[in-house]
Scaffold this motif. Structure first.
Motif, mmCIF file in Angstrom:
data_model
loop_
_atom_site.group_PDB
_atom_site.id
_atom_site.type_symbol
_atom_site.label_atom_id
_atom_site.label_comp_id
_atom_site.label_asym_id
_atom_site.label_seq_id
_atom_site.Cartn_x
_atom_site.Cartn_y
_atom_site.Cartn_z
ATOM 1 N N PHE A 14 -2.145 4.195 15.913
ATOM 2 C CA PHE A 14 -2.416 2.867 15.355
ATOM 3 C C PHE A 14 -3.013 2.990 13.953
ATOM 4 C CE2 PHE A 14 -5.392 -0.672 14.717
ATOM 5 C CZ PHE A 14 -4.539 -1.740 14.873
ATOM 6 N N MET A 73 -1.444 -6.225 10.717
ATOM 7 C CA MET A 73 -0.399 -6.850 11.535
ATOM 8 C C MET A 73 0.893 -6.022 11.502
ATOM 9 S SD MET A 73 1.412 -10.520 11.120
ATOM 10 C CE MET A 73 2.602 -9.890 9.986
ATOM 11 N N ALA A 76 0.367 -2.575 13.097
ATOM 12 C CA ALA A 76 0.257 -2.684 14.554
ATOM 13 C C ALA A 76 1.625 -2.925 15.169
ATOM 14 C CB ALA A 76 -0.695 -3.814 14.919
ATOM 15 N N MET A 77 2.429 -3.778 14.528
ATOM 16 C CA MET A 77 3.775 -4.055 15.056
ATOM 17 C C MET A 77 4.610 -2.791 15.106
ATOM 18 S SD MET A 77 4.919 -7.581 13.397
ATOM 19 C CE MET A 77 4.348 -9.114 14.042
ATOM 20 N N PHE A 80 3.190 -0.355 17.833
ATOM 21 C CA PHE A 80 3.431 -0.738 19.233
ATOM 22 C C PHE A 80 4.919 -0.680 19.579
ATOM 23 C CE2 PHE A 80 -0.621 -3.342 18.666
ATOM 24 C CZ PHE A 80 -1.402 -2.290 19.118
ATOM 25 N N LEU A 81 5.764 -1.056 18.611
ATOM 26 C CA LEU A 81 7.210 -0.979 18.885
ATOM 27 C C LEU A 81 7.638 0.467 19.073
ATOM 28 C CD1 LEU A 81 8.701 -3.676 16.483
ATOM 29 C CD2 LEU A 81 8.606 -3.736 18.962
ATOM 30 N N SER A 84 6.252 1.765 22.459
ATOM 31 C CA SER A 84 6.923 1.234 23.647
ATOM 32 C C SER A 84 8.320 1.818 23.790
ATOM 33 C CB SER A 84 6.987 -0.295 23.612
ATOM 34 O OG SER A 84 7.911 -0.715 22.655
ATOM 35 N N ARG A 85 8.895 2.324 22.709
ATOM 36 C CA ARG A 85 10.205 2.978 22.809
ATOM 37 C C ARG A 85 10.076 4.405 23.317
ATOM 38 N NH1 ARG A 85 11.936 0.699 17.635
ATOM 39 N NH2 ARG A 85 12.974 -1.214 18.215
#
Lengths: 87, 157
Positions: A14, A73, A76-77, A80-81, A84-85
């Motif tokens: 992060f 923002m 973080a996007m 996290f993307l 999660s992949r």
């Protein structure tokens, strides 16, 4: 609860993502601001490029305050993307 | 003419935080723009809280686990919309607060609600997604656009 090592991994991912976006945006904005300052100072006598660099450097903290939320923002996007992949 | 220390007037944005907190009653700018000074003070207090709120909101929308076959587009747009809404509330609060002091509460309320709801969603593992009818409408529009694009590209060849 997530483990200590996994938590540290997420935290580092992060911070890296946010730091990268923040540094990139900051460099870009500082360069554009420097060019704009050079343009404005072109009509003024005895103004060296070094002086313009100093003025830009003084303006950078104000700019950072504005872009930090959006850097968080976007960073973080992307973080996290990506996470999660991978998981 | 270059500004000398005698005629130099600092605007609200150029003031120190303590100058905004304890305004000098003899300062003409402070007297003329008292509302803007107050709004600026609250803007400076709330600005460092936005990164925290944005991180919480983004995590609440995008942090939930998904398979590689599940789309993240809706969550992405949802996160962008929530962040834009929160920042919009902040701008409205700062602009309106210069005239009506009660409006200055809105950024604080927005930030508190965003952080509290985001943390609640994260703790519960709630997957935040738009209602089915909105998702269906967006999907049908995107499918239509991609079909048209495919047709126009096919005609071009």
């Amino acid at each position: 609860m997530i483990g200590k090592r996994l938590g540290r991994y997420f935290g580092i991912q992060f911070l890296l993502a946010v730091g990268t976006v923040f540094a990139g945006a900051l460099v870009l904005i500082a360069m554009v601001d420097f060019i704009e300052m050079l343009r404005r100072a072109s009509g003024v006598r005895d103004v060296s490029p070094l002086f313009v660099v100093r003025i830009t450097a003084f303006r950078v903290p104000f700019i950072t305050e504005r872009i930090l939320p959006f850097a968080v923002m976007v960073g973080a996007m992307s973080c996290f993307l990506n996470l999660s992949r991978r998981l | 003419m270059a500004a000398t220390p005698q005629n130099l007037r600092y605007t609200t944005r150029e003031r120190y935080l303590w100058e905004l907190y304890h305004p000098d009653p003899n300062d003409p700018v402070m007297v003329e723009q008292a509302g803007q000074m107050r709004a600026e003070l609250h803007d400076r207090i709330t600005t460092p809280l936005y990164p925290l709120a944005f991180a919480v909101l983004t995590f609440a929308y995008l942090g939930a686990p998904r398979t590689t076959r599940q789309s993240r587009a809706m969550s992405l747009f949802g996160a962008i919309g929530a962040v834009a809404l929160l920042r919009g509330i902040g701008f409205v609060g700062t602009l309106g607060g210069a005239h009506t002091p009660a409006v200055l509460l809105t950024p604080y309320l927005g930030l508190t609600a965003a952080i509290a709801l985001g943390l609640w969603g994260i703790a519960r593992g709630v997957i935040i997604e738009p209602p089915a009818f909105i998702a269906d409408a967006i999907n049908s529009v995107s499918e239509r656009i991609s079909a048209r694009l495919a047709n126009s590209l096919g005609d071009g060849r």
